[in-house]
Design an enzyme around this catalytic site. Structure first.
Site, PDB file in Angstrom:
ATOM      1  N   ASN A   1      -1.833   0.380   6.853  1.00 51.45           N
ATOM      2  CA  ASN A   1      -1.358  -0.908   7.374  1.00 51.45           C
ATOM      3  C   ASN A   1      -0.530  -1.696   6.352  1.00 51.45           C
ATOM      4  O   ASN A   1      -0.366  -2.907   6.461  1.00 51.45           O
ATOM      5  CB  ASN A   1      -2.537  -1.733   7.912  1.00 51.45           C
ATOM      6  CG  ASN A   1      -3.589  -2.023   6.858  1.00 51.45           C
ATOM      7  OD1 ASN A   1      -3.413  -1.690   5.690  1.00 51.45           O
ATOM      8  ND2 ASN A   1      -4.664  -2.662   7.265  1.00 51.45           N
TER       9      ASN A   1
ATOM     10  N   HIS B   1      -2.228  -5.442   1.568  1.00 56.59           N
ATOM     11  CA  HIS B   1      -3.528  -6.107   1.371  1.00 56.59           C
ATOM     12  C   HIS B   1      -3.282  -7.534   0.913  1.00 56.59           C
ATOM     13  O   HIS B   1      -2.337  -7.789   0.165  1.00 56.59           O
ATOM     14  CB  HIS B   1      -4.352  -5.392   0.288  1.00 56.59           C
ATOM     15  CG  HIS B   1      -5.440  -6.275  -0.269  1.00 56.59           C
ATOM     16  ND1 HIS B   1      -6.644  -6.444   0.374  1.00 56.59           N
ATOM     17  CD2 HIS B   1      -5.474  -7.083  -1.352  1.00 56.59           C
ATOM     18  CE1 HIS B   1      -7.378  -7.323  -0.327  1.00 56.59           C
ATOM     19  NE2 HIS B   1      -6.695  -7.713  -1.377  1.00 56.59           N
TER      20      HIS B   1
ATOM     21  N   TYR C   1     -12.371  -1.765  -3.550  1.00 55.96           N
ATOM     22  CA  TYR C   1     -12.876  -1.864  -2.171  1.00 55.96           C
ATOM     23  C   TYR C   1     -14.401  -1.698  -2.126  1.00 55.96           C
ATOM     24  O   TYR C   1     -14.940  -1.278  -1.100  1.00 55.96           O
ATOM     25  CB  TYR C   1     -12.192  -0.845  -1.277  1.00 55.96           C
ATOM     26  CG  TYR C   1     -10.872  -1.318  -0.673  1.00 55.96           C
ATOM     27  CD1 TYR C   1     -10.775  -2.545  -0.012  1.00 55.96           C
ATOM     28  CD2 TYR C   1      -9.728  -0.533  -0.727  1.00 55.96           C
ATOM     29  CE1 TYR C   1      -9.587  -2.976   0.551  1.00 55.96           C
ATOM     30  CE2 TYR C   1      -8.524  -0.961  -0.163  1.00 55.96           C
ATOM     31  CZ  TYR C   1      -8.466  -2.179   0.481  1.00 55.96           C
ATOM     32  OH  TYR C   1      -7.283  -2.606   1.056  1.00 55.96           O
TER      33      TYR C   1
ATOM     34  N   LYS D   1       0.822  -1.214   0.000  1.00 55.03           N
ATOM     35  CA  LYS D   1       0.000   0.000   0.000  1.00 55.03           C
ATOM     36  C   LYS D   1       0.861   1.271   0.000  1.00 55.03           C
ATOM     37  O   LYS D   1       2.070   1.221   0.264  1.00 55.03           O
ATOM     38  CB  LYS D   1      -0.944  -0.043   1.205  1.00 55.03           C
ATOM     39  CG  LYS D   1      -1.994  -1.164   1.109  1.00 55.03           C
ATOM     40  CD  LYS D   1      -2.935  -1.137   2.305  1.00 55.03           C
ATOM     41  CE  LYS D   1      -4.043  -2.168   2.159  1.00 55.03           C
ATOM     42  NZ  LYS D   1      -4.953  -2.161   3.353  1.00 55.03           N
TER      43      LYS D   1
ATOM     44  N   GLU E   1      -9.707 -10.407  -7.759  1.00 54.74           N
ATOM     45  CA  GLU E   1      -8.724  -9.328  -7.571  1.00 54.74           C
ATOM     46  C   GLU E   1      -7.542  -9.478  -8.540  1.00 54.74           C
ATOM     47  O   GLU E   1      -7.052  -8.481  -9.085  1.00 54.74           O
ATOM     48  CB  GLU E   1      -8.250  -9.320  -6.115  1.00 54.74           C
ATOM     49  CG  GLU E   1      -9.373  -8.881  -5.166  1.00 54.74           C
ATOM     50  CD  GLU E   1      -9.031  -9.037  -3.690  1.00 54.74           C
ATOM     51  OE1 GLU E   1      -7.902  -9.491  -3.366  1.00 54.74           O
ATOM     52  OE2 GLU E   1      -9.891  -8.699  -2.861  1.00 54.74           O
TER      53      GLU E   1
HETATM   54  P1  ATP Z   1      -7.270  -5.728   3.258  1.00 53.85           P
HETATM   55  O1  ATP Z   1      -8.642  -5.989   2.675  1.00 53.85           O
HETATM   56  O2  ATP Z   1      -6.676  -4.401   2.817  1.00 53.85           O
HETATM   57  O3  ATP Z   1      -6.349  -6.893   3.065  1.00 53.85           O
HETATM   58  P2  ATP Z   1      -8.232  -6.513   5.841  1.00 53.85           P
HETATM   59  O4  ATP Z   1      -8.937  -7.603   5.107  1.00 53.85           O
HETATM   60  O5  ATP Z   1      -7.316  -6.889   6.952  1.00 53.85           O
HETATM   61  O6  ATP Z   1      -7.409  -5.593   4.847  1.00 53.85           O
HETATM   62  P3  ATP Z   1     -10.686  -4.989   5.828  1.00 53.85           P
HETATM   63  O7  ATP Z   1     -11.692  -5.070   6.925  1.00 53.85           O
HETATM   64  O8  ATP Z   1     -10.994  -5.690   4.542  1.00 53.85           O
HETATM   65  O9  ATP Z   1      -9.272  -5.472   6.427  1.00 53.85           O
HETATM   66  O10 ATP Z   1     -10.411  -3.453   5.550  1.00 53.85           O
HETATM   67  C1  ATP Z   1      -9.825  -3.024   4.338  1.00 53.85           C
HETATM   68  C2  ATP Z   1      -8.876  -1.893   4.639  1.00 53.85           C
HETATM   69  O11 ATP Z   1      -9.606  -0.769   5.087  1.00 53.85           O
HETATM   70  C3  ATP Z   1      -7.878  -2.165   5.781  1.00 53.85           C
HETATM   71  O12 ATP Z   1      -6.765  -2.924   5.393  1.00 53.85           O
HETATM   72  C4  ATP Z   1      -7.514  -0.770   6.191  1.00 53.85           C
HETATM   73  O13 ATP Z   1      -6.565  -0.182   5.289  1.00 53.85           O
HETATM   74  C5  ATP Z   1      -8.854  -0.054   6.056  1.00 53.85           C
HETATM   75  N1  ATP Z   1      -9.625  -0.077   7.315  1.00 53.85           N
HETATM   76  C6  ATP Z   1     -10.213  -1.155   7.888  1.00 53.85           C
HETATM   77  N2  ATP Z   1     -10.855  -0.838   9.021  1.00 53.85           N
HETATM   78  C7  ATP Z   1     -10.655   0.506   9.178  1.00 53.85           C
HETATM   79  C8  ATP Z   1     -11.059   1.473  10.148  1.00 53.85           C
HETATM   80  N3  ATP Z   1     -11.817   1.116  11.196  1.00 53.85           N
HETATM   81  N4  ATP Z   1     -10.663   2.749   9.977  1.00 53.85           N
HETATM   82  C9  ATP Z   1      -9.930   3.115   8.915  1.00 53.85           C
HETATM   83  N5  ATP Z   1      -9.514   2.267   7.941  1.00 53.85           N
HETATM   84  C10 ATP Z   1      -9.865   0.970   8.072  1.00 53.85           C
HETATM   85 MG    MG Z   2     -10.154  -7.244   3.406  1.00 53.08          MG
END
Ligand code: ATP
Ligand code: MG
Length: 140
Positions: A114, A117, A51, A11, A128
């Protein structure tokens, strides 16, 4: 255990801090093989589509702003149990909760920034990968 493909994004927060090589090293040291990799700059529509599952979440707008704030490195990774193994290598969504030895524990800054992904299931992995790569780019 079956050989699977999964999809990864390094990211903007990690690319911006010159951490591409560090993240790729952790991926390769884990045994995952890089099938395809490129750096791209997503536009808003591309990031919103990626997303889309989160479009109703309160953080969606900020998440899209973040994902288009700079270049990302997208890749297709392959290996035994690749989807689950890469999710485990990434660690918890919030780096504060991520286990030691994971990418997010090492490099993640906060729940949004973070660093990586990874696909969460075979269906999302296939969708994807196809969202970012043509078949003739999966050369590894
Ligand atoms: P990813 O889909 O990016 O692999 P993930 O599956 O661990 O991450 P998801 O719940 O799918 O987490 O959330 C997608 C992304 O949205 C997260 O990786 C993070 O960058 C962002 N995100 C998730 N929760 C929050 C939150 N509460 N506040 C801000 N950003 C968030
Ligand atoms: Mg996710």
């Amino acid at each position: 255990m079956a050989i699977e493909k999964t999809f990864s994004i390094i990211k903007p927060d990690a690319v911006e801090r010159n951490l591409i090589g560090d993240v790729v090293k952790m991926i390769q040291d884990s045994g995952l093989k890089v099938k395809a990799m490129k750096m791209i700059q997503m536009d808003r529509a591309k990031a919103e589509g990626f997303y889309a599952v989160h479009s109703e979440r309160p953080f969606f707008g900020e998440l899209v702003d973040y994902m288009i704030s700079g270049p990302v490195v997208v890749s297709c990774l392959e290996g035994e149990n690749a989807i689950e193994n890469y999710r485990n290598l990434m660690g918890a969504t919030n780096p504060a909760d991520a286990a030691e030895g994971t990418i997010r524990a090492a490099f993640g800054q906060d729940i949004q920034n973070n660093s990586c992904h990874g696909s969460d299931a075979p269906e999302t992995a296939a969708t994807e990968i196809a969202y970012f790569f043509n078949d003739d780019e999966l050369v590894g």
